[in-house]
Design a protein around this motif. Structure first.
Motif, PDB file in Angstrom:
ATOM      1  N   ARG A 272      -3.798 -10.702   7.862  1.00 31.10           N
ATOM      2  CA  ARG A 272      -3.109  -9.566   8.466  1.00 31.10           C
ATOM      3  C   ARG A 272      -2.733  -8.547   7.395  1.00 31.10           C
ATOM      4  O   ARG A 272      -2.101  -8.898   6.401  1.00 31.10           O
ATOM      5  CB  ARG A 272      -1.859 -10.032   9.215  1.00 31.10           C
ATOM      6  N   VAL A 273      -3.117  -7.308   7.647  1.00 35.21           N
ATOM      7  CA  VAL A 273      -2.843  -6.228   6.705  1.00 35.21           C
ATOM      8  C   VAL A 273      -2.099  -5.127   7.452  1.00 35.21           C
ATOM      9  O   VAL A 273      -2.655  -4.506   8.367  1.00 35.21           O
ATOM     10  CB  VAL A 273      -4.145  -5.664   6.096  1.00 35.21           C
ATOM     11  N   GLU A 274      -0.848  -4.882   7.080  1.00 42.55           N
ATOM     12  CA  GLU A 274      -0.071  -3.837   7.746  1.00 42.55           C
ATOM     13  C   GLU A 274      -0.477  -2.463   7.218  1.00 42.55           C
ATOM     14  O   GLU A 274      -0.623  -2.270   6.006  1.00 42.55           O
ATOM     15  CB  GLU A 274       1.419  -4.054   7.508  1.00 42.55           C
ATOM     16  N   VAL A 275      -0.673  -1.524   8.131  1.00 41.99           N
ATOM     17  CA  VAL A 275      -1.080  -0.164   7.778  1.00 41.99           C
ATOM     18  C   VAL A 275      -0.189   0.821   8.535  1.00 41.99           C
ATOM     19  O   VAL A 275       0.304   0.512   9.619  1.00 41.99           O
ATOM     20  CB  VAL A 275      -2.568   0.097   8.113  1.00 41.99           C
ATOM     21  N   PRO A 276       0.028   2.010   7.988  1.00 42.76           N
ATOM     22  CA  PRO A 276       0.895   2.977   8.679  1.00 42.76           C
ATOM     23  C   PRO A 276       0.289   3.555   9.943  1.00 42.76           C
ATOM     24  O   PRO A 276       1.006   3.969  10.844  1.00 42.76           O
ATOM     25  CB  PRO A 276       1.134   4.060   7.621  1.00 42.76           C
ATOM     26  N   SER A 277      -1.053   3.613  10.017  1.00 40.71           N
ATOM     27  CA  SER A 277      -1.708   4.225  11.165  1.00 40.71           C
ATOM     28  C   SER A 277      -3.038   3.542  11.443  1.00 40.71           C
ATOM     29  O   SER A 277      -3.784   3.219  10.509  1.00 40.71           O
ATOM     30  CB  SER A 277      -1.951   5.716  10.914  1.00 40.71           C
ATOM     31  N   HIS A 278      -3.339   3.334  12.724  1.00 42.59           N
ATOM     32  CA  HIS A 278      -4.631   2.748  13.088  1.00 42.59           C
ATOM     33  C   HIS A 278      -5.779   3.716  12.862  1.00 42.59           C
ATOM     34  O   HIS A 278      -6.939   3.318  12.783  1.00 42.59           O
ATOM     35  CB  HIS A 278      -4.622   2.340  14.569  1.00 42.59           C
ATOM     36  N   TRP A 279      -5.465   5.004  12.766  1.00 45.21           N
ATOM     37  CA  TRP A 279      -6.503   6.026  12.750  1.00 45.21           C
ATOM     38  C   TRP A 279      -7.067   6.291  11.352  1.00 45.21           C
ATOM     39  O   TRP A 279      -8.228   6.665  11.210  1.00 45.21           O
ATOM     40  CB  TRP A 279      -5.948   7.326  13.339  1.00 45.21           C
ATOM     41  N   ASN A 280      -6.270   6.107  10.340  1.00 45.66           N
ATOM     42  CA  ASN A 280      -6.713   6.454   8.983  1.00 45.66           C
ATOM     43  C   ASN A 280      -6.314   5.327   8.042  1.00 45.66           C
ATOM     44  O   ASN A 280      -5.246   5.351   7.430  1.00 45.66           O
ATOM     45  CB  ASN A 280      -6.098   7.785   8.550  1.00 45.66           C
ATOM     46  N   ILE A 281      -7.180   4.331   7.921  1.00 44.66           N
ATOM     47  CA  ILE A 281      -6.901   3.153   7.118  1.00 44.66           C
ATOM     48  C   ILE A 281      -7.623   3.287   5.780  1.00 44.66           C
ATOM     49  O   ILE A 281      -8.849   3.321   5.717  1.00 44.66           O
ATOM     50  CB  ILE A 281      -7.350   1.878   7.850  1.00 44.66           C
TER      51      ILE A 281
END
Length: 364
Positions: A46-55
């Motif tokens: 699992r990798v937390e990212v601020p946005s699903h749109w721009n990883i």
């Protein structure tokens, strides 16, 4: 390039999805659907990212193009859908419903969705399904009854629920699709619709009660084997139609995209014969279709050259194509004006001859 997953009817093939990494927005676990999906893939990183749109490192990373298929198989993105509005359509549907997903585990070489992301386009599943469904329900109630038939449907307002993905594959990730099918059973004036290239027989148990239209996309088998990467074979899609009709779906077909090449007319004549031989009387009585000639894109052409150049021999044919701005403002290439019009009329004539019971809802 030929690979099929569960539900596609091929023994011994690798699963369509082998999720090893999940990129997720911080709030995903706050939603019941998010927790369900995370529990479904307990061994995935699992990798937390601020946005699903721009990883970072995934979208726009040119170095990933060589692993185009591997990323689709092994990566899942989870996010919260921000824009929940329904948009007018008028072709496949009256309205486009807010997406419950974006991207796809399959890898059709002509797909328009990755044009906006670049180099990687795995499934993104949205976990706020309650908000998505609530918007659809409120929008449908505001429409009231459909008073005049149109080419989309004579009775119901039709909502396309799979504009940016394939719902048959999405249903292997979560219950979003089942929940939406259940919603439309309760809406007295509306019907769901989605196109698919994947035979997922789990959907046969959803009991749609005539309120979901599935559009199986079809093209000649030989060409599909080149450009429809990781999909169910065309013969399997055709074989599934009768079963889906019996299960309570309205089933149409999409001849999409129609690709022009030497011998295309003979191949489509054979396809029409296969369809006619396979369909039951009940399936024929409710059949309609869409005909969509190929639209391509220079950016996608360059991406494809990095992982599947053989497909571009069919898709990128400058002698037949011209630049044209699409409805959404994107600069694309389509078959040349005049020539395309003649080919559309020719295709409609072939359909009328070989499948006279198949209504053409629209063709372009």
């Amino acid at each position: 390039m030929e690979e099929r997953g569960r539900g596609a009817g091929t023994r011994g093939a690798r699963p369509l999805l082998e999720i090893g990494r999940i990129f997720h927005e911080p709030d995903v676990a706050a939603y019941e659907r998010g927790r369900e999906i995370l529990a479904r893939f307990p061994d995935a990183e699992r990798v937390e990212v601020p946005s699903h749109w721009n990883i970072k490192g995934l979208h726009g990373n040119e170095g990933l193009v060589g692993d185009w298929v591997g990323i689709k198989r092994g990566v899942l993105v989870l996010g919260v859908k921000k824009s929940l509005s329904c948009r007018p359509n008028g072709r496949s549907a009256d309205f486009i419903a807010p997406s419950h997903s974006n991207g796809c585990a399959m890898a059709c070489a002509y797909c328009y969705v990755p044009r906006r992301k670049g180099y990687a386009n795995p499934i993104t599943t949205f976990v706020n399904i309650g908000g998505i469904m609530g918007n659809i329900e409120r929008h449908a109630k505001r429409q009231g009854l459909k008073m005049e038939p149109n080419q989309v449907d004579p009775r119901f307002w039709v909502y396309d629920i799979g504009e940016n993905g394939d719902c048959s594959v999405d249903a292997t990730v979560s219950d979003n699709v089942r929940d939406i099918v259940d919603l439309f059973k309760e809406l007295p004036n509306a019907k769901a619709s989605f196109a698919t290239k994947y035979v997922n027989r789990d959907l046969l148990g959803y009991d749609p009660q005539g309120k979901t239209r599935i559009r199986f996309s079809l093209m000649p088998e030989g060409i599909s084997k080149v450009v429809d990467v990781r999909t169910s074979r065309v013969r399997e899609r055709i074989a599934a139609i009768n079963d889906f009709v019996e299960a309570g779906y309205e089933v149409h077909v999409n001849f999409s995209p129609v690709i022009v090449y030497e011998g295309w007319r003979a191949d489509y004549t054979e396809l029409f014969a296969q369809l006619d031989d396979a369909l039951s009387t009940r399936a024929k009585a409710q059949l309609a279709c869409e005909v969509i000639f190929l639209t391509h894109n220079a950016g996608l052409h360059e991406v494809n050259l990095g992982w599947h150049p053989k497909a571009e021999d069919l898709l990128w044919t400058p002698d037949l194509q011209e630049r044209k701005v699409s409805q959404n403002g994107a600069p694309n290439v389509r078959y040349r004006t005049g020539k395309k019009g003649r080919m559309v009329k020719l295709f409609e004539g072939m359909l009328a001859e070989h499948l006279p019971y198949c209504t053409v809802r629209y063709a372009f």
